[in-house]
Design a protein around this motif. Structure first.
Motif, PDB file in Angstrom:
ATOM      1  N   GLN A  25      -8.424  -2.665   5.899  1.00  0.00           N
ATOM      2  CA  GLN A  25      -8.433  -1.712   7.003  1.00  0.00           C
ATOM      3  C   GLN A  25      -7.446  -0.576   6.780  1.00  0.00           C
ATOM      4  O   GLN A  25      -7.743   0.593   7.036  1.00  0.00           O
ATOM      5  CB  GLN A  25      -8.053  -2.431   8.306  1.00  0.00           C
ATOM      6  CG  GLN A  25      -9.035  -3.503   8.732  1.00  0.00           C
ATOM      7  CD  GLN A  25      -8.510  -4.251   9.943  1.00  0.00           C
ATOM      8  OE1 GLN A  25      -8.646  -3.809  11.081  1.00  0.00           O
ATOM      9  NE2 GLN A  25      -7.876  -5.385   9.712  1.00  0.00           N
ATOM     10  N   TRP A  26      -6.253  -0.946   6.310  1.00  0.00           N
ATOM     11  CA  TRP A  26      -5.192   0.051   6.166  1.00  0.00           C
ATOM     12  C   TRP A  26      -5.523   1.005   5.006  1.00  0.00           C
ATOM     13  O   TRP A  26      -5.353   2.225   5.104  1.00  0.00           O
ATOM     14  CB  TRP A  26      -3.844  -0.641   5.943  1.00  0.00           C
ATOM     15  CG  TRP A  26      -2.653   0.173   6.308  1.00  0.00           C
ATOM     16  CD1 TRP A  26      -2.570   1.541   6.316  1.00  0.00           C
ATOM     17  CD2 TRP A  26      -1.369  -0.304   6.725  1.00  0.00           C
ATOM     18  NE1 TRP A  26      -1.310   1.930   6.707  1.00  0.00           N
ATOM     19  CE2 TRP A  26      -0.560   0.823   6.956  1.00  0.00           C
ATOM     20  CE3 TRP A  26      -0.835  -1.576   6.905  1.00  0.00           C
ATOM     21  CZ2 TRP A  26       0.773   0.716   7.379  1.00  0.00           C
ATOM     22  CZ3 TRP A  26       0.488  -1.684   7.314  1.00  0.00           C
ATOM     23  CH2 TRP A  26       1.283  -0.556   7.555  1.00  0.00           C
ATOM     24  N   ILE A  54      -6.078  -7.015   6.350  1.00  0.00           N
ATOM     25  CA  ILE A  54      -5.216  -5.889   6.735  1.00  0.00           C
ATOM     26  C   ILE A  54      -5.206  -4.832   5.635  1.00  0.00           C
ATOM     27  O   ILE A  54      -5.291  -3.628   5.911  1.00  0.00           O
ATOM     28  CB  ILE A  54      -3.787  -6.382   7.065  1.00  0.00           C
ATOM     29  CG1 ILE A  54      -3.834  -7.332   8.267  1.00  0.00           C
ATOM     30  CG2 ILE A  54      -2.855  -5.206   7.353  1.00  0.00           C
ATOM     31  CD1 ILE A  54      -2.494  -7.939   8.648  1.00  0.00           C
ATOM     32  N   LEU A  55      -5.155  -5.278   4.374  1.00  0.00           N
ATOM     33  CA  LEU A  55      -5.201  -4.324   3.257  1.00  0.00           C
ATOM     34  C   LEU A  55      -6.471  -3.481   3.309  1.00  0.00           C
ATOM     35  O   LEU A  55      -6.422  -2.265   3.123  1.00  0.00           O
ATOM     36  CB  LEU A  55      -5.128  -5.071   1.917  1.00  0.00           C
ATOM     37  CG  LEU A  55      -3.779  -5.678   1.529  1.00  0.00           C
ATOM     38  CD1 LEU A  55      -3.924  -6.504   0.253  1.00  0.00           C
ATOM     39  CD2 LEU A  55      -2.714  -4.597   1.332  1.00  0.00           C
ATOM     40  N   LEU A  67       0.806  -1.232   0.000  1.00  0.00           N
ATOM     41  CA  LEU A  67       0.000   0.000   0.000  1.00  0.00           C
ATOM     42  C   LEU A  67       0.833   1.274   0.000  1.00  0.00           C
ATOM     43  O   LEU A  67       0.332   2.338  -0.352  1.00  0.00           O
ATOM     44  CB  LEU A  67      -0.913   0.036   1.239  1.00  0.00           C
ATOM     45  CG  LEU A  67      -1.949  -1.062   1.362  1.00  0.00           C
ATOM     46  CD1 LEU A  67      -2.656  -0.970   2.704  1.00  0.00           C
ATOM     47  CD2 LEU A  67      -2.968  -0.964   0.229  1.00  0.00           C
TER      48      LEU A  67
END
Lengths: 118, 200
Positions: free
Chosen positions: B157-158, B154-155, B130
């Motif tokens: 949320q981030w 995780i991708l 990201l």
């Protein structure tokens, strides 16, 4: 789409390419459904002057300084709750066979850990 | 100490829990008394032989715990520090593991060893995807396949925290719901829908 993140591989590659805007970036970072076959560079041209990369963490964390920088960014978002990591499975060392069976059966969700004290 | 070893590659049954001497950290290494070990899909590839490893071998690339001893020349860690690693060397499935100091990171207070061991490899992967591979911008829309997978969650949320709109794909309604709970704005069920047509 300016960018597609694809860890599925073979099964989704063409759908990913077809989802990109001209000059978009295809990031192929896994092969859960099998490796993607050979790619003709002319495909990238025909689909809109696309970019394609197949990165691995190793080349982005190749020095200790880079590793520290990447890790500190991750710990920052983990620490303040912007990112949560849900641990759904816990196994003891003696349960390692069962743990691998669960992983391969796709019977796990979120993260799995071993507790070496158990 | 207890550790998992493989003598041959194959199915899960090749994994053996054995007693081995506790490692002594060599020059440049730290010995970590492990509080948690991360399980990753790549471990199964190394066990089965899909990704070749030299045999006999330990298994597991990711763990976290307390530094028990440091080898010659190590200044980066001291005994008592908490450390985590996620790029090997192989042998994380053990009570203690010796790791090159430069491949381990300090775990901040407030983050448990269990969370570090569970998240480090996936989290570092999400970071470079990201922030380096492509620097996600506020207002941008991105597509994440397997949005309910370990890295996918995780991708989602981030990327949301960076101000992006996230379109994800998932293989079932349950996984779609999980992705939505983690910030995925729109989920496409790739078994039922034409992903490229939906995205456009």
């Amino acid at each position: 789409m300016p960018v597609v993140y694809d860890s599925v591989g073979k099964d989704t590659f063409m759908a990913s390419i077809d989802s990109l805007a001209p000059r978009g970036l295809m990031v192929s970072f896994g092969n859960a459904s099998g490796p993607v076959g050979p790619i003709d560079p002319l495909l990238l041209s025909a689909k809109g002057s696309l970019y394609l990369t197949r990165p691995t963490l190793f080349h982005y964390a190749s020095t200790t300084a880079a590793l520290d920088r990447i890790a500190s960014e991750f710990f920052a978002v983990l620490g303040d709750g912007r990112v949560r990591v849900a641990i759904h499975q816990r196994f003891g060392l003696s349960e390692i066979v069962r743990a691998h069976e669960a992983l391969e059966a796709r019977a796990t969700q979120g993260a799995s850990v071993l507790d070496p004290g158990r | 100490m207890k550790a998992v070893r493989i003598e041959t590659t194959g199915g899960p049954e090749v994994l053996r829990l054995v007693d081995v001497p506790r490692p002594v950290p060599g020059a440049g290494e730290i010995l970590i008394a492990q509080e948690a070990v991360g399980l990753n899909f790549i471990d199964t590839y190394q066990r089965s032989g899909l990704y070749p490893v030299k045999l006999p071998s330990g298994l597991g690339l990711e763990g976290a715990g307390v530094v028990e001893a440091v080898g010659e020349g190590v200044t980066r860690f001291r005994p008592g520090d908490r450390a985590a690693y996620c790029t090997g060397p192989l042998g994380a499935y053990a009570e203690a593991h010796a790791v090159p100091a430069g491949r381990a990171v300090r775990v901040p207070d407030g983050i448990t060893s269990e969370l570090a061991a569970a998240g480090l490899l996936k989290g570092l992967t999400a970071q470079f995807l990201l922030r380096s591979c492509h620097a996600v911008q506020p207002g941008e829309t991105i597509l994440v396949h397997a949005a309910a997978g370990g890295v996918g969650l995780i991708l989602c949320q981030w990327a949301k925290a960076l101000g992006a709109t996230v379109i994800g794909t998932a293989g079932s309604e349950a996984k779609a719901a999980l992705a939505r709970e983690h910030g995925c704005d729109h989920v496409i069920l790739y078994r039922r829908e034409d992903v490229a047509a939906r995205v456009r």
